[in-house]
Design a protein around this motif. Sequence first.
Motif, PDB file in Angstrom:
ATOM      1  N   MET A 174       0.726  -1.236  -0.104  1.00 15.20           N
ATOM      2  CA  MET A 174      -0.116  -0.166   0.083  1.00 15.20           C
ATOM      3  C   MET A 174       0.883   1.268   0.083  1.00 15.20           C
ATOM      4  SD  MET A 174      -2.654   1.238   2.830  1.00 15.20           S
ATOM      5  CE  MET A 174      -3.695   0.136   3.091  1.00 15.20           C
ATOM      6  N   THR A 175       0.570   2.308  -1.002  1.00 12.75           N
ATOM      7  CA  THR A 175       1.243   3.557  -0.917  1.00 12.75           C
ATOM      8  C   THR A 175       0.728   4.541   0.195  1.00 12.75           C
ATOM      9  OG1 THR A 175       2.086   3.248  -3.147  1.00 12.75           O
ATOM     10  CG2 THR A 175       1.799   5.378  -2.290  1.00 12.75           C
ATOM     11  N   GLN A 176       1.608   4.935   0.816  1.00 16.93           N
ATOM     12  CA  GLN A 176       1.243   6.157   1.898  1.00 16.93           C
ATOM     13  C   GLN A 176       2.076   7.362   1.415  1.00 16.93           C
ATOM     14  OE1 GLN A 176       1.934   4.952   5.909  1.00 16.93           O
ATOM     15  NE2 GLN A 176       1.424   2.758   5.474  1.00 16.93           N
ATOM     16  N   PRO A 177       1.012   8.358   1.040  1.00 16.05           N
ATOM     17  CA  PRO A 177       1.878   9.650   0.640  1.00 16.05           C
ATOM     18  C   PRO A 177       2.694  10.175   1.669  1.00 16.05           C
ATOM     19  CG  PRO A 177      -0.786   9.511   0.155  1.00 16.05           C
ATOM     20  CD  PRO A 177      -0.370   8.614   1.060  1.00 16.05           C
ATOM     21  N   GLY A 178       3.598  10.529   1.329  1.00 13.97           N
ATOM     22  CA  GLY A 178       4.922  10.833   2.233  1.00 13.97           C
ATOM     23  C   GLY A 178       4.594  12.212   2.645  1.00 13.97           C
ATOM     24  N   GLU A 179       5.383  12.285   3.974  1.00 13.06           N
ATOM     25  CA  GLU A 179       4.982  13.634   4.850  1.00 13.06           C
ATOM     26  C   GLU A 179       6.046  14.268   5.319  1.00 13.06           C
ATOM     27  OE1 GLU A 179       2.671  12.308   8.145  1.00 13.06           O
ATOM     28  OE2 GLU A 179       2.870  10.296   6.897  1.00 13.06           O
ATOM     29  N   ASP A 180       7.309  13.757   5.058  1.00 14.69           N
ATOM     30  CA  ASP A 180       8.383  14.313   5.631  1.00 14.69           C
ATOM     31  C   ASP A 180       8.617  15.885   4.906  1.00 14.69           C
ATOM     32  OD1 ASP A 180       9.353  12.580   3.230  1.00 14.69           O
ATOM     33  OD2 ASP A 180      10.702  14.178   3.095  1.00 14.69           O
ATOM     34  N   ALA A 181       9.239  16.697   5.874  1.00 15.15           N
ATOM     35  CA  ALA A 181       9.616  18.092   5.728  1.00 15.15           C
ATOM     36  C   ALA A 181      10.163  18.293   4.241  1.00 15.15           C
ATOM     37  CB  ALA A 181      10.082  18.960   6.641  1.00 15.15           C
ATOM     38  N   ASP A 182      11.171  17.701   3.842  1.00 16.14           N
ATOM     39  CA  ASP A 182      11.832  18.054   2.616  1.00 16.14           C
ATOM     40  C   ASP A 182      10.728  17.753   1.503  1.00 16.14           C
ATOM     41  OD1 ASP A 182      13.962  18.672   3.854  1.00 16.14           O
ATOM     42  OD2 ASP A 182      15.108  16.572   3.308  1.00 16.14           O
ATOM     43  N   ASP A 209       8.560  -2.966 -24.191  1.00 16.18           N
ATOM     44  CA  ASP A 209       9.338  -2.252 -23.208  1.00 16.18           C
ATOM     45  C   ASP A 209       8.659  -1.508 -22.098  1.00 16.18           C
ATOM     46  OD1 ASP A 209       7.895  -0.536 -24.661  1.00 16.18           O
ATOM     47  OD2 ASP A 209       9.813   0.804 -25.052  1.00 16.18           O
ATOM     48  N   LEU A 210       7.468  -2.109 -21.631  1.00 18.34           N
ATOM     49  CA  LEU A 210       6.632  -1.767 -20.750  1.00 18.34           C
ATOM     50  C   LEU A 210       7.299  -1.941 -19.385  1.00 18.34           C
ATOM     51  CD1 LEU A 210       3.917  -0.485 -19.975  1.00 18.34           C
ATOM     52  CD2 LEU A 210       3.011  -2.863 -19.378  1.00 18.34           C
ATOM     53  N   ALA A 211       7.719  -0.976 -18.470  1.00 18.63           N
ATOM     54  CA  ALA A 211       8.436  -0.986 -17.480  1.00 18.63           C
ATOM     55  C   ALA A 211       7.820  -0.751 -16.114  1.00 18.63           C
ATOM     56  CB  ALA A 211       9.517   0.177 -17.275  1.00 18.63           C
ATOM     57  N   GLY A 212       6.483  -0.376 -16.394  1.00 15.38           N
ATOM     58  CA  GLY A 212       5.678  -0.235 -14.945  1.00 15.38           C
ATOM     59  C   GLY A 212       4.360   0.739 -15.022  1.00 15.38           C
ATOM     60  N   TYR A 213       3.956   1.383 -14.023  1.00 14.34           N
ATOM     61  CA  TYR A 213       2.734   2.132 -14.003  1.00 14.34           C
ATOM     62  C   TYR A 213       2.986   3.194 -12.916  1.00 14.34           C
ATOM     63  CZ  TYR A 213       0.540  -1.108 -17.028  1.00 14.34           C
ATOM     64  OH  TYR A 213       0.508  -1.796 -18.207  1.00 14.34           O
ATOM     65  N   LEU A 270      11.639   2.503  -9.650  1.00 16.00           N
ATOM     66  CA  LEU A 270      11.878   1.593 -10.711  1.00 16.00           C
ATOM     67  C   LEU A 270      12.828   1.921 -11.509  1.00 16.00           C
ATOM     68  CD1 LEU A 270       8.225   2.136 -12.305  1.00 16.00           C
ATOM     69  CD2 LEU A 270       8.817   0.406 -10.980  1.00 16.00           C
ATOM     70  N   GLY A 271      13.856   2.858 -11.142  1.00 14.04           N
ATOM     71  CA  GLY A 271      15.135   2.923 -11.607  1.00 14.04           C
ATOM     72  C   GLY A 271      14.987   3.527 -13.037  1.00 14.04           C
ATOM     73  N   THR A 276      -1.986  16.616  -9.660  1.00 14.04           N
ATOM     74  CA  THR A 276      -1.158  17.249  -8.850  1.00 14.04           C
ATOM     75  C   THR A 276      -0.212  16.309  -8.292  1.00 14.04           C
ATOM     76  OG1 THR A 276      -2.663  17.050  -7.043  1.00 14.04           O
ATOM     77  CG2 THR A 276      -2.695  19.261  -8.335  1.00 14.04           C
ATOM     78  N   HIS A 277      -0.361  14.971  -8.150  1.00 12.79           N
ATOM     79  CA  HIS A 277       0.431  14.075  -7.392  1.00 12.79           C
ATOM     80  C   HIS A 277       0.591  12.818  -8.372  1.00 12.79           C
ATOM     81  CE1 HIS A 277      -0.976  16.554  -4.306  1.00 12.79           C
ATOM     82  NE2 HIS A 277      -0.051  15.998  -3.513  1.00 12.79           N
ATOM     83  N   VAL A 278       2.049  12.256  -8.258  1.00  9.34           N
ATOM     84  CA  VAL A 278       2.272  11.103  -8.806  1.00  9.34           C
ATOM     85  C   VAL A 278       3.018  10.254  -8.170  1.00  9.34           C
ATOM     86  CG1 VAL A 278       3.619  10.259 -10.852  1.00  9.34           C
ATOM     87  CG2 VAL A 278       2.561  12.522 -11.019  1.00  9.34           C
ATOM     88  N   ILE A 279       2.467   8.822  -8.018  1.00  6.38           N
ATOM     89  CA  ILE A 279       3.201   7.925  -7.249  1.00  6.38           C
ATOM     90  C   ILE A 279       3.399   6.565  -8.083  1.00  6.38           C
ATOM     91  CG2 ILE A 279       2.543   5.982  -5.447  1.00  6.38           C
ATOM     92  CD1 ILE A 279       0.214   8.183  -4.484  1.00  6.38           C
ATOM     93  N   PRO A 280       4.771   6.132  -7.822  1.00 10.09           N
ATOM     94  CA  PRO A 280       5.078   4.800  -8.629  1.00 10.09           C
ATOM     95  C   PRO A 280       4.438   3.857  -8.133  1.00 10.09           C
ATOM     96  CG  PRO A 280       6.849   5.829  -7.220  1.00 10.09           C
ATOM     97  CD  PRO A 280       5.883   6.557  -7.107  1.00 10.09           C
ATOM     98  N   ALA A 281       3.862   3.195  -9.012  1.00 13.66           N
ATOM     99  CA  ALA A 281       3.059   1.825  -8.816  1.00 13.66           C
ATOM    100  C   ALA A 281       3.831   0.271  -8.936  1.00 13.66           C
ATOM    101  CB  ALA A 281       1.596   1.535  -9.289  1.00 13.66           C
ATOM    102  N   GLY A 282       5.038   0.420  -9.595  1.00  9.46           N
ATOM    103  CA  GLY A 282       5.593  -0.696 -10.003  1.00  9.46           C
ATOM    104  C   GLY A 282       5.096  -1.379 -11.273  1.00  9.46           C
ATOM    105  N   ASN A 283       5.861  -2.340 -11.478  1.00 10.04           N
ATOM    106  CA  ASN A 283       5.523  -3.303 -12.930  1.00 10.04           C
ATOM    107  C   ASN A 283       4.315  -4.279 -12.093  1.00 10.04           C
ATOM    108  OD1 ASN A 283       5.232  -4.370 -15.341  1.00 10.04           O
ATOM    109  ND2 ASN A 283       7.405  -4.918 -15.309  1.00 10.04           N
ATOM    110  N   THR A 284       3.075  -3.794 -12.062  1.00 10.64           N
ATOM    111  CA  THR A 284       2.038  -4.559 -11.534  1.00 10.64           C
ATOM    112  C   THR A 284       0.805  -4.016 -12.250  1.00 10.64           C
ATOM    113  OG1 THR A 284       0.925  -5.259  -9.672  1.00 10.64           O
ATOM    114  CG2 THR A 284       1.625  -3.004  -9.788  1.00 10.64           C
ATOM    115  N   THR A 285      -0.453  -4.592 -11.841  1.00 10.66           N
ATOM    116  CA  THR A 285      -1.577  -4.373 -12.103  1.00 10.66           C
ATOM    117  C   THR A 285      -2.572  -4.000 -11.181  1.00 10.66           C
ATOM    118  OG1 THR A 285      -2.484  -6.614 -12.588  1.00 10.66           O
ATOM    119  CG2 THR A 285      -1.342  -5.525 -14.371  1.00 10.66           C
ATOM    120  N   ARG A 286      -1.974  -3.782  -9.903  1.00 12.69           N
ATOM    121  CA  ARG A 286      -2.818  -3.412  -8.851  1.00 12.69           C
ATOM    122  C   ARG A 286      -2.096  -2.766  -7.927  1.00 12.69           C
ATOM    123  NH1 ARG A 286      -7.128  -6.669  -6.999  1.00 12.69           N
ATOM    124  NH2 ARG A 286      -6.682  -8.033  -8.646  1.00 12.69           N
TER     125      ARG A 286
END
Length: 494
Positions: free
Chosen positions: A1-9, A434-438, A45-46, A451-461
């Motif tokens: 599960m992705t949790q949107p980050g919240e560190d000060a930087d 050449d699909l690498a992910g989503y 994903l590099g 407004t926000h982008v989160i890497p999901a990895g090479n998966t479908t869920r």
Amino acid sequence: MTQPGEDADSRHSGHDGNGEHSGNGGRGTARRTVLGAATVGATALGLPSAAATPSTAADPTFPHHRPTQQHPSPALRALLREIDPRHVEATVRKLVSFGTRHTLSAQDDPVRGIGAARDWLLAELRRCAQASGGRMTVELRSYVQQPAPRVPVATRITNVVATLRGSVTPDRIYVVSGHYDSRNSDPMNATGDAPGADDDASGVAVVLELARVFATRRPAATVVFMAVAGEEQGLYGAAHMARTYRGQQSDVQGMFTNDIVGSPTAEDGSRDPYTIRLFAEGVPTSETPEQAEVRRSVGGENDSPSRQLARFVRDTAENDATGMRVRVVHRRDRYLRSGDHIPFLQQGYPAARFTEPAENYAHQHQDVRMVDGKQYGDLPEFCDFAFIARVARVNAAALWSLAQAPGTPRGAKIRTAALGNSTELVWDRGPEPDLAGYEVVWRETTEPEWTHVIPAGNTTRHTVALSKDNVFFGIRALNRSGLRSPVAFCAPQP
């Protein structure tokens, strides 16, 4: 599960692609600080970030940096540099030289009328195709239009079509179009002069210039370059092409028409030479009653495939390489007007219209004449060929990026079988080798852009620690080169 980050930087960094967020505050805190969560790129994903190159945000010409923005690659910049205003001017002047290109004008006169223009366009596109190594084919697509509004007798309507076959996923198609017919003050006057320089020799010039520079390259997906007829009489040529593609179950994932893209000068003489309008509908023309019911329930009026296509154009073509600002207009077309994108919308294809920033109606649909010292008529002297070339660069940046990136994800859904304060997203895996992910994109429901982008990895869920009740979600694919697809809006799935 992705949790949107919240560190000060991360709260202040924006989407710089420099690293993943730690999410070190836990699920509850992540939800409380959702507006402060920074966006993230593809570092996990590099892969190259969409915003890894220097941002145009510091440039006052391009003040609107977006986290979904994709900067032009060296290969794309090289392509854009080849677009030549001199070729654009030569095309416009040659089309004007045929006197009239009215759909009902002569089809067998070698020097005047729509037939002469058709034959010249066919020869020009065939000349472009010679540089393609056999990848580009050129043909006439004709049919006989039976009597209908503005077509009093059965009339052959012919589109001139060049198809550059994709080298990786050729079944995925993108279309760029301009109409080569013209008219004057009387839409039924098939014999009088109708130079049609801005409307729409300018759009056809964009198409021919794109065909010329694309022909020497190998796009991954198929790109179609069309000069269509019958637009002024009722969008007949484009409608025939859209029906043909639908009848063949063709996978047209984007269509652009360039119609009246010849001048940045308004009626009062003011100029806006670095802006092009892009009209994109909200609620889809082809929406079914079932789809409308879902939209009324959960929203999405601003998230049609055509709106996502328009956002993609801004993300890829509003930059220093094109020198242009893309003014997206949330409307299918202008008041009392229509264009060749509409038949494609009617067939369920994403489509949008490029048009100059402020039209001068004395130079559209007018008999050539002088009245009280004012020149009327759609003449080449009122075109700005450098402006048209910049419009061609906008088209080229968008089309090349579409053709080289993965296709728009299919089956993007929000799982809604159970209540909860996190959101599970699912989608279908694309066919690209050449699909690498989503990536998951999201925004507040009141925001017009992602407004926000989160890497999901090479998966479908993927599961995100955000409530589906509060925000909109989308999915986009990326390949190993770091190129991103247009976003697919996530609809509810029971």
